[in-house]
Write a protein that holds these residues in place. Structure first.
Motif, PDB file in Angstrom:
ATOM      1  N   VAL A  95       0.859  -1.190   0.000  1.00 53.17           N
ATOM      2  CA  VAL A  95       0.000   0.000   0.000  1.00 53.17           C
ATOM      3  C   VAL A  95       0.890   1.232   0.000  1.00 53.17           C
ATOM      4  O   VAL A  95       2.042   1.202   0.441  1.00 53.17           O
ATOM      5  N   ALA A  96       0.335   2.340  -0.504  1.00 52.23           N
ATOM      6  CA  ALA A  96       1.085   3.605  -0.554  1.00 52.23           C
ATOM      7  C   ALA A  96       1.163   4.230   0.839  1.00 52.23           C
ATOM      8  O   ALA A  96       0.305   4.032   1.696  1.00 52.23           O
ATOM      9  N   LEU A  97       2.238   5.020   1.042  1.00 54.81           N
ATOM     10  CA  LEU A  97       2.424   5.786   2.272  1.00 54.81           C
ATOM     11  C   LEU A  97       2.644   7.253   1.918  1.00 54.81           C
ATOM     12  O   LEU A  97       3.193   7.571   0.854  1.00 54.81           O
ATOM     13  N   GLU A  98       2.258   8.130   2.832  1.00 56.72           N
ATOM     14  CA  GLU A  98       2.494   9.553   2.604  1.00 56.72           C
ATOM     15  C   GLU A  98       3.937   9.930   2.898  1.00 56.72           C
ATOM     16  O   GLU A  98       4.468  10.883   2.327  1.00 56.72           O
ATOM     17  N   ASP A  99       4.558   9.213   3.818  1.00 52.71           N
ATOM     18  CA  ASP A  99       5.954   9.471   4.165  1.00 52.71           C
ATOM     19  C   ASP A  99       6.621   8.140   4.473  1.00 52.71           C
ATOM     20  O   ASP A  99       6.076   7.076   4.163  1.00 52.71           O
ATOM     21  N   GLY A 100       7.788   8.158   5.087  1.00 53.82           N
ATOM     22  CA  GLY A 100       8.517   6.935   5.346  1.00 53.82           C
ATOM     23  C   GLY A 100       8.237   6.288   6.680  1.00 53.82           C
ATOM     24  O   GLY A 100       8.991   5.394   7.101  1.00 53.82           O
ATOM     25  N   GLU A 101       7.156   6.705   7.346  1.00 51.08           N
ATOM     26  CA  GLU A 101       6.832   6.136   8.648  1.00 51.08           C
ATOM     27  C   GLU A 101       5.963   4.886   8.500  1.00 51.08           C
ATOM     28  O   GLU A 101       4.936   4.914   7.823  1.00 51.08           O
ATOM     29  N   LEU A 102       6.383   3.807   9.135  1.00 54.08           N
ATOM     30  CA  LEU A 102       5.622   2.552   9.081  1.00 54.08           C
ATOM     31  C   LEU A 102       4.235   2.740   9.680  1.00 54.08           C
ATOM     32  O   LEU A 102       4.077   3.318  10.753  1.00 54.08           O
ATOM     33  N   ASP A 103       3.208   2.267   8.960  1.00 56.45           N
ATOM     34  CA  ASP A 103       1.831   2.393   9.438  1.00 56.45           C
ATOM     35  C   ASP A 103       1.063   1.136   9.010  1.00 56.45           C
ATOM     36  O   ASP A 103       0.437   1.102   7.949  1.00 56.45           O
ATOM     37  N   LEU A 104       1.099   0.121   9.835  1.00 59.39           N
ATOM     38  CA  LEU A 104       0.492  -1.161   9.485  1.00 59.39           C
ATOM     39  C   LEU A 104      -1.027  -1.103   9.425  1.00 59.39           C
ATOM     40  O   LEU A 104      -1.664  -1.985   8.845  1.00 59.39           O
ATOM     41  N   GLU A 105      -1.621  -0.059  10.010  1.00 55.34           N
ATOM     42  CA  GLU A 105      -3.079   0.073   9.980  1.00 55.34           C
ATOM     43  C   GLU A 105      -3.601   0.412   8.593  1.00 55.34           C
ATOM     44  O   GLU A 105      -4.798   0.327   8.331  1.00 55.34           O
ATOM     45  N   ARG A 106      -2.726   0.807   7.695  1.00 57.52           N
ATOM     46  CA  ARG A 106      -3.167   1.191   6.340  1.00 57.52           C
ATOM     47  C   ARG A 106      -3.566  -0.016   5.485  1.00 57.52           C
ATOM     48  O   ARG A 106      -4.228   0.138   4.466  1.00 57.52           O
ATOM     49  N   PHE A 107      -3.145  -1.206   5.886  1.00 57.91           N
ATOM     50  CA  PHE A 107      -3.545  -2.393   5.126  1.00 57.91           C
ATOM     51  C   PHE A 107      -5.027  -2.674   5.352  1.00 57.91           C
ATOM     52  O   PHE A 107      -5.544  -2.549   6.472  1.00 57.91           O
TER      53      PHE A 107
END
Length: 515
Positions: free
Chosen positions: A93-105
């Motif tokens: 999935v795409a990210l807005e920045d380089g911070e890991l965000d597992l909730e985006r899945f």
């Protein structure tokens, strides 16, 4: 890009000096169909717990910056292994920045995996890869393949290792196309099969693991397993032993690495002998020939390792400070250096590269079946236990017949018996788990006893032949040492032959485990 995909890829090593040749290869010009290589700078940051608990569960979590296009995060989970072809589920999935965000899945399967293995874990940045990727889609036969050439480094802490590899990822079609294309390219550019991912290199850096020799576990077979599945399992084991010890030989790190690499090749030779009747001619014959050639490239190195590491120390202990023994060691060390150079030449040869790729294909899918007869197909589809009985019976009869009167056997005949015993032992290891450990244990121990005695006799014969080759380089003292060693070998051989007769009698009198 869809969030969930299945990734099947073939990974190859390439020397950086050959990358430009690869890009200009005539085969590529044909299959690119006018498309151009697009180069992108990729920085990938891998996350895990400090003790790498996610990797232990077959999970990899990565955040990647794709040139100036932005960020994405990916989770990969092992879906199985066609040995040389890692097959993984992949979610991106795409990210807005380089911070890991597992909730985006959003996919329910990856959320289930993350909830099970990653929830409430201390997930942190572990290592990163920094590379330039030149990629293009290829149309090869009926398949669509993405080729990616990666040049860069993997970093963890203060350490880094270089990366220079080619990946063929299957987008559409059969996995055979990956190997066929790689083999075509290999005729122009040296390419070597690889089974190490960037993530595995990064994890080794993170943990400070040094390159060591690889010793394979036994293959676990079951009654219901087909002969083909068992055969491919044996090929996969041999492939792991070869690739897992290659760097030990290239960098001269552990003498055991050369030994284990040769064992892997020997097991493969036995496997091809055992299954010979059920394999069509053609590529099977090619593999046997390549295997024999590559094995020979390691013989001298192993012989001198045994002489310097095992034989000479026993002799030196009996004759401490003997000038001839000291001279002999120096001469043998020079010969070992030449044998090491020969082994490295083999590892850089076209034959070795062709062997690895072809063997990888055979271990990864039913490539052996090309040209197989209906009888051969039926035999390989049957339970492995049906094939095991006649194979083991024939091997047993060859051992007992050849070893009927071991006291009268010549050196070449003892060598032939050793090969039969070795084939019997490897066959026992291949098929033994089908029959249960208790039944096989005693049988295998008596085989091992014979093999060890025969191996020591063979080591003595080889050492004497190697020493004879040194004669022109030795002084009078050195030749005296050769005489001392020859006499010691002779007395030892007589003693071992007595033990061999007893071991052979015990082996012949026992019940076979497959009846």
């Amino acid at each position: 890009m869809a969030e969930k995909q299945i990734e099947i890829e073939l990974k190859l090593r390439i020397d950086p000096k050959h990358v430009s040749r690869l890009k200009q290869a005539a085969v590529l010009r044909e299959v690119k169909e006018g498309r151009r290589l697009q180069t992108t700078h990729l920085v990938s940051i891998y996350h895990d717990t400090p003790k790498l608990s996610l990797a232990g569960k077959g999970l990899a979590i990565r955040v990647r910056q794709i040139g100036t296009q932005g960020w994405e995060q990916t989770v990969k989970a092992t879906n199985g292994l066609r040995e040389a072809l890692p097959e993984r589920h992949e979610w991106t999935v795409a990210l807005e920045d380089g911070e890991l965000d597992l909730e985006r899945f959003t996919d329910k399967d990856v959320k289930k995996l993350l909830n099970k293995f990653a929830k409430k874990k201390n997930i942190t940045r572990i290592f990163e890869s920094d590379l330039n990727r030149s990629a293009v889609d290829l149309t090869y036969r009926d398949a669509t393949i993405e080729m990616a050439i990666d040049q860069g480094v993997v970093r963890a802490g203060d350490g880094e290792v270089p990366i220079s590899e080619v990946e063929f990822e299957l987008k559409q079609g059969h996995p055979a196309a990956l190997f066929d294309l790689a083999l075509e390219l290999q005729r122009t550019v040296p390419l070597l099969l690889s089974m190490r991912s960037k993530a595995s290199r990064g994890r080794d850096l993170h943990l400070g693991r040094k390159t060591s020799f690889y010793k394979s576990d036994a293959i676990e077979l079951t009654d219901e397993m087909s002969a083909e599945t068992a055969f491919r399992g044996v090929l996969a084991q041999g492939l792991r032993m070869i690739l897992g010890n290659e760097q030990c030989v290239r960098q001269d790190l552990h003498v055991e690495g050369c030994h284990q690499m040769r064992i892997g090749m020997r097991r493969l030779r036995v496997a091809f002998n055992l299954f010979k009747k059920n394999l069509p001619n053609g590529e099977a014959v090619l593999l046997r020939r390549l295997l024999k050639t590559c094995s020979k490239g390691l013989d001298g190195l192993r012989d001198w390792d045994v002489f310097l590491g095992e034989t000479l120390p026993m002799v030196a202990e009996r004759f401490p400070g003997h000038d001839g023994v000291i001279e002999l060691r120096k001469a043998a060390e020079k010969q070992r250096e030449k044998a090491l150079a020969t082994a490295r030449e083999m590892l850089d040869s076209p034959e070795y590269g062709q062997f690895l790729l072809t063997l990888g294909a055979w271990a990864s899918y039913s490539r052996w079946a090309s040209g197989a007869s209906a009888v051969q197909m039926k035999a390989m589809a049957a339970p492995v236990s049906e094939m095991a009985v006649p194979l083991l019976e024939r091997a047993y009869k060859r051992v007992t017949k050849r070893g009927d009167d071991v006291g009268s056997l010549s050196t070449p005949q003892l060598h032939a018996l050793r090969l039969e015993v070795k084939q019997m032992r490897y066959g026992t290891e291949f098929f033994g788990t089908v029959y249960g450990a208790k039944k096989v244990k005693k049988f295998r121990s008596r085989l091992t006893e014979m093999q060890e005695i025969l191996g020591q006799l063979q080591d003595a014969a080889v050492a004497e032949a190697r020493l004879l080759a040194l004669s022109s380089q030795l002084s009078k003292n050195g030749m005296v040492a050769v005489g001392l060693i020859s006499g010691w070998f002779g007395a030892r051989a007589d003693h071992k032959l007595e033990g061999l007769g007893d071991a052979m009698a015990k082996f012949a009198d026992q019940k076979t485990f497959w009846k």
